[in-house]
Design a protein around this motif. Sequence first.
Motif, PDB file in Angstrom:
ATOM      1  N   TYR A   1       0.834  -1.202   0.000  1.00 10.59           N
ATOM      2  CA  TYR A   1       0.000   0.000   0.000  1.00 10.59           C
ATOM      3  C   TYR A   1       0.871   1.255   0.000  1.00 10.59           C
ATOM      4  CZ  TYR A   1      -3.296   3.579   1.445  1.00 10.59           C
ATOM      5  OH  TYR A   1      -4.047   4.721   1.486  1.00 10.59           O
ATOM      6  N   ALA A   2       1.899   1.294   0.849  1.00 12.03           N
ATOM      7  CA  ALA A   2       2.763   2.469   0.926  1.00 12.03           C
ATOM      8  C   ALA A   2       3.485   2.710  -0.394  1.00 12.03           C
ATOM      9  CB  ALA A   2       3.770   2.306   2.064  1.00 12.03           C
ATOM     10  N   ALA A   3       3.945   1.628  -1.034  1.00 16.01           N
ATOM     11  CA  ALA A   3       4.668   1.775  -2.300  1.00 16.01           C
ATOM     12  C   ALA A   3       3.751   2.296  -3.408  1.00 16.01           C
ATOM     13  CB  ALA A   3       5.287   0.439  -2.704  1.00 16.01           C
ATOM     14  N   MET A   4       2.511   1.797  -3.452  1.00 11.36           N
ATOM     15  CA  MET A   4       1.582   2.279  -4.471  1.00 11.36           C
ATOM     16  C   MET A   4       1.162   3.717  -4.194  1.00 11.36           C
ATOM     17  SD  MET A   4       0.193   1.427  -7.361  1.00 11.36           S
ATOM     18  CE  MET A   4      -0.073  -0.334  -7.584  1.00 11.36           C
TER      19      MET A   4
ATOM     20  N   TYR B   1       8.363  -2.073  -5.945  1.00  4.59           N
ATOM     21  CA  TYR B   1       7.576  -3.063  -5.216  1.00  4.59           C
ATOM     22  C   TYR B   1       6.154  -3.220  -5.749  1.00  4.59           C
ATOM     23  CZ  TYR B   1       6.208  -6.125  -1.415  1.00  4.59           C
ATOM     24  OH  TYR B   1       5.777  -7.221  -0.706  1.00  4.59           O
ATOM     25  N   PRO B   2       5.482  -2.153  -6.249  1.00  4.78           N
ATOM     26  CA  PRO B   2       4.135  -2.364  -6.806  1.00  4.78           C
ATOM     27  C   PRO B   2       4.112  -3.282  -8.029  1.00  4.78           C
ATOM     28  CG  PRO B   2       4.440  -0.062  -6.247  1.00  4.78           C
ATOM     29  CD  PRO B   2       5.796  -0.707  -6.134  1.00  4.78           C
ATOM     30  N   LEU B   3       5.283  -3.581  -8.611  1.00  2.00           N
ATOM     31  CA  LEU B   3       5.338  -4.546  -9.695  1.00  2.00           C
ATOM     32  C   LEU B   3       5.432  -5.978  -9.171  1.00  2.00           C
ATOM     33  CD1 LEU B   3       7.738  -2.709 -12.171  1.00  2.00           C
ATOM     34  CD2 LEU B   3       5.250  -2.840 -12.242  1.00  2.00           C
ATOM     35  N   TYR B   4       5.661  -6.140  -7.881  1.00  2.00           N
ATOM     36  CA  TYR B   4       5.704  -7.453  -7.265  1.00  2.00           C
ATOM     37  C   TYR B   4       4.438  -7.744  -6.469  1.00  2.00           C
ATOM     38  CZ  TYR B   4      10.666  -7.606  -8.423  1.00  2.00           C
ATOM     39  OH  TYR B   4      11.856  -7.629  -9.107  1.00  2.00           O
ATOM     40  N   ARG B   5       3.979  -6.740  -5.723  1.00  4.86           N
ATOM     41  CA  ARG B   5       2.800  -6.912  -4.891  1.00  4.86           C
ATOM     42  C   ARG B   5       1.948  -5.656  -4.957  1.00  4.86           C
ATOM     43  NH1 ARG B   5       2.754 -11.152  -5.368  1.00  4.86           N
ATOM     44  NH2 ARG B   5       3.274 -12.920  -4.070  1.00  4.86           N
ATOM     45  N   GLU B   6       0.640  -5.831  -5.159  1.00  4.92           N
ATOM     46  CA  GLU B   6      -0.273  -4.698  -5.214  1.00  4.92           C
ATOM     47  C   GLU B   6      -1.194  -4.702  -3.997  1.00  4.92           C
ATOM     48  OE1 GLU B   6      -0.751  -4.359 -10.100  1.00  4.92           O
ATOM     49  OE2 GLU B   6      -2.437  -5.026  -8.848  1.00  4.92           O
ATOM     50  N   PRO B   7      -1.609  -3.533  -3.544  1.00  7.83           N
ATOM     51  CA  PRO B   7      -2.623  -3.471  -2.489  1.00  7.83           C
ATOM     52  C   PRO B   7      -3.993  -3.809  -3.080  1.00  7.83           C
ATOM     53  CG  PRO B   7      -2.133  -1.273  -3.256  1.00  7.83           C
ATOM     54  CD  PRO B   7      -1.185  -2.186  -3.982  1.00  7.83           C
ATOM     55  N   PRO B   8      -5.026  -3.933  -2.262  1.00  6.01           N
ATOM     56  CA  PRO B   8      -6.369  -4.208  -2.804  1.00  6.01           C
ATOM     57  C   PRO B   8      -6.779  -3.160  -3.827  1.00  6.01           C
ATOM     58  CG  PRO B   8      -6.346  -4.481  -0.419  1.00  6.01           C
ATOM     59  CD  PRO B   8      -5.017  -3.900  -0.785  1.00  6.01           C
ATOM     60  N   ARG B   9      -7.533  -3.587  -4.824  1.00  2.87           N
ATOM     61  CA  ARG B   9      -7.977  -2.685  -5.890  1.00  2.87           C
ATOM     62  C   ARG B   9      -8.742  -1.505  -5.305  1.00  2.87           C
ATOM     63  NH1 ARG B   9     -12.262  -6.150  -9.369  1.00  2.87           N
ATOM     64  NH2 ARG B   9     -10.417  -7.434  -9.780  1.00  2.87           N
ATOM     65  N   HIS B  10      -8.505  -0.336  -5.838  1.00  2.00           N
ATOM     66  CA  HIS B  10      -9.131   0.936  -5.483  1.00  2.00           C
ATOM     67  C   HIS B  10      -8.719   1.464  -4.099  1.00  2.00           C
ATOM     68  CE1 HIS B  10     -11.633  -0.202  -8.837  1.00  2.00           C
ATOM     69  NE2 HIS B  10     -12.188  -1.178  -8.163  1.00  2.00           N
TER      70      HIS B  10
END
Length: 480
Positions: A316-319, A467-476
């Motif tokens: 979440y922080a990275a996104m 990191y957002p290319l490895y793990r994403e937070p929940p959509r929206h």
Amino acid sequence: MEAADIITHYEAALRGMGTVVEFDISGLDRLGVPVTTCSALRDGRFDAQGNGYGRTLEAARIGGLGELAEGTVLARALREALPDAIRASRRELVLRDGDDHVVDPRTLGLPAGSTYDDETVLTWLPTVRLRTGESVLVPVDFLVSDSGVLDGEALIPPVTNGLGAGLDAERAIAHGLGEILQRHTNGLRFRALDRLSPTIDPSTLPASVRALADEMRRSGVTPVFKHAATEFGVCSTYVMGSDDHFHAGIEVSACGEAAHPSAEVSLTKALLEFANSRARKMFCFGPLDEARRLGPPSYWDAVDAGSSSRGEDRAYAAMREWADLSPEALRDLTAPRTDRTVDYRDIVVTDLPEISTQAHLLAHLLASLDGHTPPHDVLAMVTSHGDVTVAKVLVTNLEVEILSYGRIGELGVRASLDDDLDLVRLGAQPTGTHTARVRLTEDAEQRLGGAAWYSYEVAEQIVGDFYPLYREPPRHSVAV
């Protein structure tokens, strides 16, 4: 079987799994590849989500409903099986059943520094050894894809890697096994380590792939084809892109991945997934007002009901940091490396057998995993609901989640050393920041020449802003 009939089978199987909400999101991007999102809602909240894409809307719907079935059908099977699960240590189970019928968690990729040993009490469920049909016990930690299924701390973060669905077991298992091979072959070759993968010379690509790429170029997006590896009977590729006329910016970070015995099929799938990634990222992390114009109110009510969920803090922080970047800065950050090239003819798998059915594909993948050191035992939990079969596949001694979660084994150690990443070091004692011991079997440490020590600090330096290319937070979640 006609596409409409396959969709009908999936819809029938998903009834009772919650209210299914499905809609087209391809209009958020300009490439014209059909992309869908589908969700299972229970009590007004998301129970599972899927995403599909393909050359036609029907193909996209099949992919999305299949992904939704992977999560819901497996979770249901696990919940039903858990009351009969075995609570014991591996040492106890080996004394009872024999070493060959109890998997060693150290061969499934434990996080470096894990405190696991053979006295650790775990919850075990049976899987099937695909080559022989024998039963092999596996910790449920490696079978779940949703943390809500387990109570207490798990050996690993739940992941969806190795899931597959289909109207027959061969398709479901082959899909799950192909995904594991894809993740293994590109895990240390793309995203933050894109520099290690050469660009495939576009003039050498098959005509079918060039034609699809030309369609995208006419839309103003230039695909960049990358080669991760050709091993274990598959050609592993991924596709990124160059786009100077982006809309929100998040779409320039898109990437599509694939692994298949046919290099042409692999590149086609990666190219279509690249288009899917652009639309999906726009829907999940692009302008919220544009996304809200799509889908029924029930979907957005569920988004609002779960708006406090941010998922993994780091993701979440990275996104959030990406959301604060200008579109130009994000484009420059995620731009693919193109300083090395390879000819398409040099990446193909040679001497391929006939692969015209899913049974052929599965037989080829299993045969390609035979005879290696360390050995690769292929295990699966296979379950059906209605006419849909879902498989969770595990392969021992293949690598997953090395950079995001530190889940590394013998082959990952060797690859890190060969590429001089300084991610791991060998030695009797830890040195510097390399303090997390890689959890290996005694045989693996003997083959490597000693204990291996992983550095989470070096891993974080390698990943950097990616990191957002490895793990994403929940959509929206970022926009809401």
